[in-house]
Write an enzyme that holds these catalytic residues in place. Structure first.
Site, mmCIF file in Angstrom:
data_model
loop_
_atom_site.group_PDB
_atom_site.id
_atom_site.type_symbol
_atom_site.label_atom_id
_atom_site.label_comp_id
_atom_site.label_asym_id
_atom_site.label_seq_id
_atom_site.Cartn_x
_atom_site.Cartn_y
_atom_site.Cartn_z
ATOM 1 N N GLY A 213 0.669 -1.318 0.173
ATOM 2 C CA GLY A 213 0.020 0.012 0.089
ATOM 3 C C GLY A 213 0.852 1.274 -0.010
ATOM 4 C CG ASN A 214 -0.334 4.560 -1.608
ATOM 5 O OD1 ASN A 214 -1.072 5.453 -1.118
ATOM 6 N ND2 ASN A 214 -0.627 4.021 -2.777
ATOM 7 N NE ARG A 215 5.259 6.904 4.234
ATOM 8 C CZ ARG A 215 5.321 6.292 5.249
ATOM 9 N NH1 ARG A 215 4.391 6.146 6.179
ATOM 10 N NH2 ARG A 215 6.554 5.431 5.503
#
Ligand code: PMT
Length: 408
Positions: A213-215
């Site tokens: 995932g990412n932020r």
């Protein structure tokens, strides 16, 4: 005030009445020009007793005008009136207010006022007794009744040492009233348009438990969707982040880049504007384990493959009347990388943000972006994500009209 998309390219006639506060309108004019407006100063004969024409000519976007009769153009008032996006009277004296309210048109400024369809902002300044006189009170009410925006005078020291209500409002107050006016007008700019926005970070499954995932929190994308709705558009939001029911936008919840690609592809062809604010994973697992990968079996080898590049795909099938906005989350070389993405993905705009800055990019409420388009780049100051969305969408809508991408 630095260049602002709300002011950029706006044609403003600055009408200067004959009062002691006329000197303050020089500062107002300078700020409007700095904000990107094209300011045409129009002075009354009476104002020349307080300020010089040369000052306004030197600091305005074109030379100052006073008379109906002293130039080649036989009808300067109709040109000024028709081209204006806004007329600001500062200072508006009791006399100027009375002549405008009565429809008297006996000089360049009053003829321009009577000939315009543009909004008018009256920034009143006079002695307290005059401001409170029934004739001024009635004239102000008449103007307000016609939709004129009146900025009332402030209290403080007046000419001749008197103290009371009558001072010209500060340049900040006038500019923020104009900003609000342009923003409200902006709210109509997406009426009848279909807008597709993506928001949030995609999740690429490794197994039923884990993902890549990412932020991204979805805040910036959701701000774009809400603003587009406020601006009158019909909005579809494809998001990985849940959005409360009743938000007014059509929400499609997705998780992975592939799901986002499919959801976007279903509606993008019918949209006038697409905003790809989502942080889409570039890679996904080539094979997703159907069961939880057990720690005891040692460190797994995860083989990755590219995800579909949604923005590049949209750029390759972009209809003529569609505006495509991509984002660029960068950690350096902001503008160069944004320009490369603009070209490679055939987008019309790239909104570039440096995600290493603590007050911009992922998860925070503010952002600082550079808008890259055509051969230009425009840096926007740090602002709330909703304000960033307002500025970008107002600017893009005007660009689309000017370029003829949108004809209605
Ligand atoms: O969500 P927030 O917490 O509010 O944070 C906002 C944000 C930082 C996520 C947002 O402002 C932002 O920068 N979004 C784009 C993030 C990103 O994926 O940037 P990129 O430079 O990797 O991709 C460039 C563009 O291609 C983006 O428009 C992206 O949506 C698109 N893309 C990328 C990969 C891919 N496979 N498909 C795509 O469409």
């Amino acid at each position: 005030m630095s260049n602002s998309p709300l002011f950029s390219g706006k044609k403003i006639v600055l009408g200067v009445g004959g009062g002691i506060a006329a000197y303050k309108s020089v500062e107002l004019m300078r700020r409007l020009v700095d904000a990107g407006a094209f300011v045409s100063p129009v002075l009354t004969e009476a104002s020349l007793r307080f300020v010089g024409e040369v000052t306004f000519s030197a600091l305005g976007s074109e030379r100052a005008r006073v008379s109906l009769w002293d130039e080649d153009d036989p009808i300067p008032h109709t040109r000024l009136a028709q081209q204006a996006d806004l007329i600001v009277l500062a200072p508006a004296t009791a006399d100027l207010i009375a002549r405008y309210a009565a429809g008297i048109a006996d000089d360049l400024l009053t003829t321009t006022l009577i000939a315009t369809k543009a909004p008018v902002v009256v920034v009143a300044a006079m002695h307290t007794e005059m401001w409170q006189h029934p004739s001024v009170v009635e004239n102000i009410a008449i103007l307000r009744g016609r939709g004129v925006i009146v900025i009332e005078p402030e209290s403080g020291r007046l000419a001749g040492g008197d103290v009371g209500v009558g001072r010209l409002a500060s340049a900040e107050r006038v500019i923020s009233a104009i900003e609000e006016l342009f923003a409200v007008e902006g709210r109509r700019v997406l009426a009848g348009k279909r807008v597709l926005v993506t928001a949030g970070g995609t999740r690429e499954a490794i197994d039923p438990v884990r993902f890549i995932g990412n932020r991204s929190s979805g805040k910036q994308g959701i701000a774009f969707a809400r603003t587009a709705l406020d601006f009158g558009a019909e909005v579809t939001l494809v998001t990985t982040v849940p959005v409360p029911e009743g938000s007014g936008v059509d929400v499609v919840q997705v998780e992975s880049a592939q799901e986002m690609f499919e959801a976007v592809s279903k509606v993008s062809g019918k949209c006038d504007l697409v905003v790809m604010a989502a942080a889409v994973a570039d890679f996904r697992c080539k094979e997703i384990s159907p069961t939880k990968i057990k720690k005891g079996r040692g460190v797994p080898q995860v083989l990755l493959e590219p995800t579909p590049d949604i923005l590049a795909h949209l750029g390759s099938v972009k209809p003529e009347n569609q505006v495509l906005i991509g984002f660029a989350a960068e950690t350096g070389e902001l503008e160069a990388e944004a320009r490369r993405k603009l070209k490679d993905k055939n987008a019309d705009f790239i909104v570039a943000n440096n995600v290493l800055e603590g007050d911009a990019g992922f998860a925070v409420d503010t952002n600082r972006v550079t808008l890259v388009y055509d051969d230009s780049a425009m840096a926007l100051e740090l602002a709330d994500k909703k304000d960033i969305a307002k500025k970008v969408l107002s600017f893009v809508a005007e660009w689309a009209q000017k370029k003829g991408v949108w004809t209605v």
